[in-house]
Design an enzyme around this catalytic site. Structure first.
Site, PDB file in Angstrom:
ATOM      1  N   LYS A 150       0.841  -1.214   0.000  1.00  0.00           N
ATOM      2  CA  LYS A 150       0.000   0.000   0.000  1.00  0.00           C
ATOM      3  C   LYS A 150       0.870   1.257   0.000  1.00  0.00           C
ATOM      4  CE  LYS A 150      -1.795   1.482   4.028  1.00  0.00           C
ATOM      5  NZ  LYS A 150      -1.534   2.887   4.379  1.00  0.00           N
ATOM      6  N   ASN A 151       1.898   1.276   0.842  1.00  0.00           N
ATOM      7  CA  ASN A 151       2.663   2.514   1.028  1.00  0.00           C
ATOM      8  C   ASN A 151       3.710   2.754  -0.045  1.00  0.00           C
ATOM      9  OD1 ASN A 151       1.036   2.973   3.188  1.00  0.00           O
ATOM     10  ND2 ASN A 151       2.549   2.481   4.755  1.00  0.00           N
ATOM     11  N   ARG A 202      -5.077  10.387   4.198  1.00  0.00           N
ATOM     12  CA  ARG A 202      -4.061  11.427   4.370  1.00  0.00           C
ATOM     13  C   ARG A 202      -3.015  11.379   3.261  1.00  0.00           C
ATOM     14  NH1 ARG A 202      -3.937  13.395   8.838  1.00  0.00           N
ATOM     15  NH2 ARG A 202      -1.764  14.016   8.629  1.00  0.00           N
ATOM     16  N   CYS A 246      -5.802  12.879  12.980  1.00  0.00           N
ATOM     17  CA  CYS A 246      -5.799  11.446  12.687  1.00  0.00           C
ATOM     18  C   CYS A 246      -5.778  10.726  14.037  1.00  0.00           C
ATOM     19  CB  CYS A 246      -4.551  11.116  11.869  1.00  0.00           C
ATOM     20  SG  CYS A 246      -4.195   9.362  11.795  1.00  0.00           S
ATOM     21  N   ARG A 259       0.090  14.483  13.138  1.00  0.00           N
ATOM     22  CA  ARG A 259       0.601  14.238  11.784  1.00  0.00           C
ATOM     23  C   ARG A 259       0.568  15.495  10.905  1.00  0.00           C
ATOM     24  NH1 ARG A 259      -1.677   8.568   9.662  1.00  0.00           N
ATOM     25  NH2 ARG A 259       0.160   8.694   8.329  1.00  0.00           N
ATOM     26  N   VAL A 293       1.881  18.432   8.239  1.00  0.00           N
ATOM     27  CA  VAL A 293       2.573  18.329   6.938  1.00  0.00           C
ATOM     28  C   VAL A 293       3.452  19.558   6.723  1.00  0.00           C
ATOM     29  CG1 VAL A 293       0.928  16.766   5.838  1.00  0.00           C
ATOM     30  CG2 VAL A 293       0.515  19.254   5.781  1.00  0.00           C
ATOM     31  N   ASP A 294       3.914  20.136   7.836  1.00  0.00           N
ATOM     32  CA  ASP A 294       4.717  21.363   7.744  1.00  0.00           C
ATOM     33  C   ASP A 294       6.014  21.160   6.957  1.00  0.00           C
ATOM     34  OD1 ASP A 294       5.215  19.703  10.100  1.00  0.00           O
ATOM     35  OD2 ASP A 294       6.827  21.100  10.522  1.00  0.00           O
ATOM     36  N   LEU A 295       6.586  19.967   7.020  1.00  0.00           N
ATOM     37  CA  LEU A 295       7.860  19.740   6.321  1.00  0.00           C
ATOM     38  C   LEU A 295       7.647  19.613   4.808  1.00  0.00           C
ATOM     39  CD1 LEU A 295       9.513  17.330   8.902  1.00  0.00           C
ATOM     40  CD2 LEU A 295       9.860  19.802   8.626  1.00  0.00           C
ATOM     41  N   ASP A 308       4.584   0.627  12.042  1.00  0.00           N
ATOM     42  CA  ASP A 308       3.370  -0.025  11.522  1.00  0.00           C
ATOM     43  C   ASP A 308       3.268  -1.483  11.957  1.00  0.00           C
ATOM     44  OD1 ASP A 308       3.324   1.734   8.318  1.00  0.00           O
ATOM     45  OD2 ASP A 308       2.813   2.329  10.358  1.00  0.00           O
ATOM     46  N   ILE A 361       7.473   7.231  17.058  1.00  0.00           N
ATOM     47  CA  ILE A 361       7.103   7.961  15.838  1.00  0.00           C
ATOM     48  C   ILE A 361       5.820   8.763  16.020  1.00  0.00           C
ATOM     49  CG2 ILE A 361       6.590   7.768  13.366  1.00  0.00           C
ATOM     50  CD1 ILE A 361       9.409   6.847  14.008  1.00  0.00           C
TER      51      ILE A 361
HETATM   52  C1  EPZ Z   1       3.917   7.049   6.390  1.00  0.00           C
HETATM   53  O1  EPZ Z   1       3.070   8.044   6.936  1.00  0.00           O
HETATM   54  C2  EPZ Z   1       3.062   5.807   6.241  1.00  0.00           C
HETATM   55  N1  EPZ Z   1       1.974   6.077   5.305  1.00  0.00           N
HETATM   56  C3  EPZ Z   1       2.521   5.393   7.613  1.00  0.00           C
HETATM   57  O2  EPZ Z   1       1.798   4.195   7.432  1.00  0.00           O
HETATM   58  C4  EPZ Z   1       3.698   5.137   8.540  1.00  0.00           C
HETATM   59  O3  EPZ Z   1       3.211   4.819   9.821  1.00  0.00           O
HETATM   60  C5  EPZ Z   1       4.582   6.379   8.616  1.00  0.00           C
HETATM   61  O4  EPZ Z   1       5.001   6.765   7.282  1.00  0.00           O
HETATM   62  C6  EPZ Z   1       5.836   6.152   9.449  1.00  0.00           C
HETATM   63  O5  EPZ Z   1       6.564   5.086   8.924  1.00  0.00           O
HETATM   64  C7  EPZ Z   1       2.232   6.083   3.974  1.00  0.00           C
HETATM   65  O6  EPZ Z   1       3.358   5.879   3.539  1.00  0.00           O
HETATM   66  C8  EPZ Z   1       1.075   6.351   3.062  1.00  0.00           C
HETATM   67  P1  EPZ Z   1       5.715  10.479   8.516  1.00  0.00           P
HETATM   68  P2  EPZ Z   1       3.576   9.595   6.968  1.00  0.00           P
HETATM   69  O7  EPZ Z   1       5.566  11.739   7.748  1.00  0.00           O
HETATM   70  O8  EPZ Z   1       4.472   9.848   5.835  1.00  0.00           O
HETATM   71  C9  EPZ Z   1       6.010  13.842  11.806  1.00  0.00           C
HETATM   72  C10 EPZ Z   1       0.025   2.718   7.720  1.00  0.00           C
HETATM   73  O9  EPZ Z   1      -0.386   2.153   8.733  1.00  0.00           O
HETATM   74  N2  EPZ Z   1       5.898  14.806  10.686  1.00  0.00           N
HETATM   75  O10 EPZ Z   1       6.891   9.603   8.242  1.00  0.00           O
HETATM   76  O11 EPZ Z   1       2.364  10.424   7.142  1.00  0.00           O
HETATM   77  C11 EPZ Z   1       4.727  13.060  12.017  1.00  0.00           C
HETATM   78  O12 EPZ Z   1       3.840  13.751  12.856  1.00  0.00           O
HETATM   79  C12 EPZ Z   1       0.403   4.176   7.772  1.00  0.00           C
HETATM   80  O13 EPZ Z   1       0.196   2.177   6.595  1.00  0.00           O
HETATM   81  C13 EPZ Z   1       6.003  16.166  10.954  1.00  0.00           C
HETATM   82  O14 EPZ Z   1       6.168  16.577  12.102  1.00  0.00           O
HETATM   83  O15 EPZ Z   1       4.407   9.602   8.307  1.00  0.00           O
HETATM   84  C14 EPZ Z   1       5.224  11.782  12.661  1.00  0.00           C
HETATM   85  O16 EPZ Z   1       5.364  11.992  14.051  1.00  0.00           O
HETATM   86  C15 EPZ Z   1       0.097   4.790   9.131  1.00  0.00           C
HETATM   87  N3  EPZ Z   1       5.898  17.055   9.923  1.00  0.00           N
HETATM   88  C16 EPZ Z   1       6.604  11.594  12.045  1.00  0.00           C
HETATM   89  O17 EPZ Z   1       6.959  12.848  11.452  1.00  0.00           O
HETATM   90  C17 EPZ Z   1       5.715  16.659   8.627  1.00  0.00           C
HETATM   91  O18 EPZ Z   1       5.643  17.514   7.723  1.00  0.00           O
HETATM   92  C18 EPZ Z   1       6.662  10.533  10.953  1.00  0.00           C
HETATM   93  O19 EPZ Z   1       5.599  10.818  10.061  1.00  0.00           O
HETATM   94  C19 EPZ Z   1       5.610  15.267   8.374  1.00  0.00           C
HETATM   95  C20 EPZ Z   1       5.710  14.361   9.408  1.00  0.00           C
END
Ligand code: EPZ
Length: 416
Positions: free
Chosen positions: A22-23, A92, A116, A121, A123-125, A304, A326
């Site tokens: 999926k991811n 998302r 969520c 979560r 998306v500032d980055l 995950d 995380i």
């Molecule tokens: C991806 O989500 C996956 N989803 C998630 O899988 C997975 O849990 C996650 O990565 C971590 O491995 C997809 O790939 C579609 P992150 P993502 O940005 O990209 C913080 C599942 O069960 N952050 O890596 O949204 C955030 O809050 C799903 O399949 C910021 O602060 O996760 C988190 O604490 C759930 N600012 C950490 O980074 C940002 O701009 C990691 O989030 C972006 C993220």
């Protein structure tokens, strides 16, 4: 609302093929926005999230046709580069349209993903990186509105390791003017799979899989056929279910190389693991031993898989400590597991699990995708019947899970 009914107590046995990831599928589908050529994506898992992503692309004007495990897409006539709230709120990962739309069309309007269950979560980055590449970004009525004549390459350091953040910026950089250096990148296998697809399309990317990715922008990308990698989290979920039920199963078409952190923990739990090029065989003779773990970005233990291992630890021999680093609220499966008799205490971002001999079936409620997988594993072990409610969460990320578990001997059925 559909539910799952499970009569626990069966040791899983047999063979199951791992579906596409999926991811990896979601960012690769978004990457079809980067070219006006036709794309064919194969080994797609049959998941609600995949259907939602295709629907989102079609809303923008992408021509799409879906088969059983593949889709043809062509983004040669985008009418509106817009990802609306009604779709973004259900998935998302819609945020993955932001980078490609801004890079190819110079404009994107993507609804800010709301809250969520597992955490804030933000998306500032994603926004910070596109801004660094020259996009003007405003938040208008809940939407991220990005405009850019042409993105320019930039050096971008991501404060937090972010999977979709890395993917969004890597896709945007493919069509930017000049070189982009992304630092502190996510190293997840799905990021690497996306990079491989982009390179096949003509992108010039180096460093994917490491923490610094360098992209030389090009004028255009071409359409290709690409097969999505197998799903390491689905694979890990089957392995954890086999271990918890003291069974023996073989996975085929498994992403063996990306399963190391999970296989290591299963061996620590006492499982016999044999790996081939694309197969993993697991046998758990006797009760699993409790294993402690700490989630981390790849190549650490995947967040995950945290919920699934707490389910296995619930019936393991001994006490384990599971720390979630995380997400800030990813223990919602715990209160449901307690309803089945699990003995778990939470302190901050750490759960202490005191293994019990047996769990007892009850009605429980799924709260998010991986929590629902955790409840399935617990139900497979519990004595008597377990009913799991709100399984639409499960359908987002697992293809026909109940029929595939039934093929491994589980007594499980979907009930209205
Ligand atoms: C991806 O989500 C996956 N989803 C998630 O899988 C997975 O849990 C996650 O990565 C971590 O491995 C997809 O790939 C579609 P992150 P993502 O940005 O990209 C913080 C599942 O069960 N952050 O890596 O949204 C955030 O809050 C799903 O399949 C910021 O602060 O996760 C988190 O604490 C759930 N600012 C950490 O980074 C940002 O701009 C990691 O989030 C972006 C993220």
């Amino acid at each position: 609302m559909q539910k799952l009914s499970i009569q626990g107590g069966v040791a899983l046995s047999g063979e199951v093929r791992v579906a596409g990831a999926k991811n990896a599928a979601l960012p690769i589908l978004a990457a079809t926005l980067l070219t006006s050529d036709a794309m064919r994506i194969t080994n797609l898992p049959q998941l609600n999230d995949v259907r939602t992503m295709v629907k989102l692309l079609e809303r923008m004007g992408v021509k799409a046709s879906e088969g059983e495990h593949h889709a043809q897409l062509r983004a040669d006539a985008i009418t509106e580069p817009f990802a609306p709230y009604d779709l973004v709120k259900t998935m998302r990962a819609s945020i993955l349209a932001l980078g490609p739309l801004t890079a190819r069309f110079g404009e994107a309007r993507v609804s800010l993903p709301g809250g969520c269950a597992i955490g804030e979560r933000p998306v500032d980055l994603h926004i910070k990186g596109l801004t660094a590449m020259g996009a003007q970004i405003a938040i208008e009525a809940g939407d991220i509105h990005a405009t850019a004549r042409r993105l320019k390459g930039a050096r971008i350091f991501m404060d937090t390791v972010t999977v979709t953040g890395t993917e969004n910026l890597m896709m945007a950089a493919c069509l930017a003017d000049g070189e982009t250096v992304l630092e502190n990148c996510a190293r997840e296998p799905e990021v690497v799979d996306l990079a491989r697809c982009l390179i096949a399309m003509g992108a010039r990317i180096q460093g994917h899989g490491a923490d610094v990715i360098t992209v030389q922008g090009v004028e255009r990308l071409r359409g290709v056929e690409y097969a999505v990698m197998p799903d390491r989290i689905e694979a890990g979920t089957f392995l954890a279910a086999a271990a918890a039920t003291r069974g023996a199963i073989t996975l085929t078409d498994a992403p063996v190389a990306s399963l190391d952190p999970v296989l290591q923990k299963l061996r620590e739990a006492g499982a016999e693991i044999t790996v081939g090029d694309t197969t993993v065989r697991i046998a758990m003779r006797g009760r699993p031993k409790a294993v402690s773990l700490r989630t981390a970005p790849h190549p650490g233990f995947p967040t995950d898989m945290q919920a699934q291992f707490i389910a296995m630890n619930s019936v393991a021999e001994g006490t384990s400590r599971v720390t979630e680093t995380i997400f800030e609220n990813r223990f919602m499966h715990v209160q449901e597991l307690r309803r089945l008799g699990a003995h778990i205490e939470i302190e901050g971002n750490t759960a202490m699990i005191y293994g019990v001999d047996t769990l007892k079936g009850a009605t429980v409620m799924a709260t998010d995708l991986r929590a629902s997988a955790s409840l399935v594993i617990a139900g497979l072990v519990a004595e008597g019947e377990t009913i799991i409610d709100r399984i639409y969460h499960l359908d987002r990320g697992y293809e026909h899970l109940e029929s595939r578990l039934a093929s491994l001997g589980a007594r499980i059925a979907r009930v209205a």
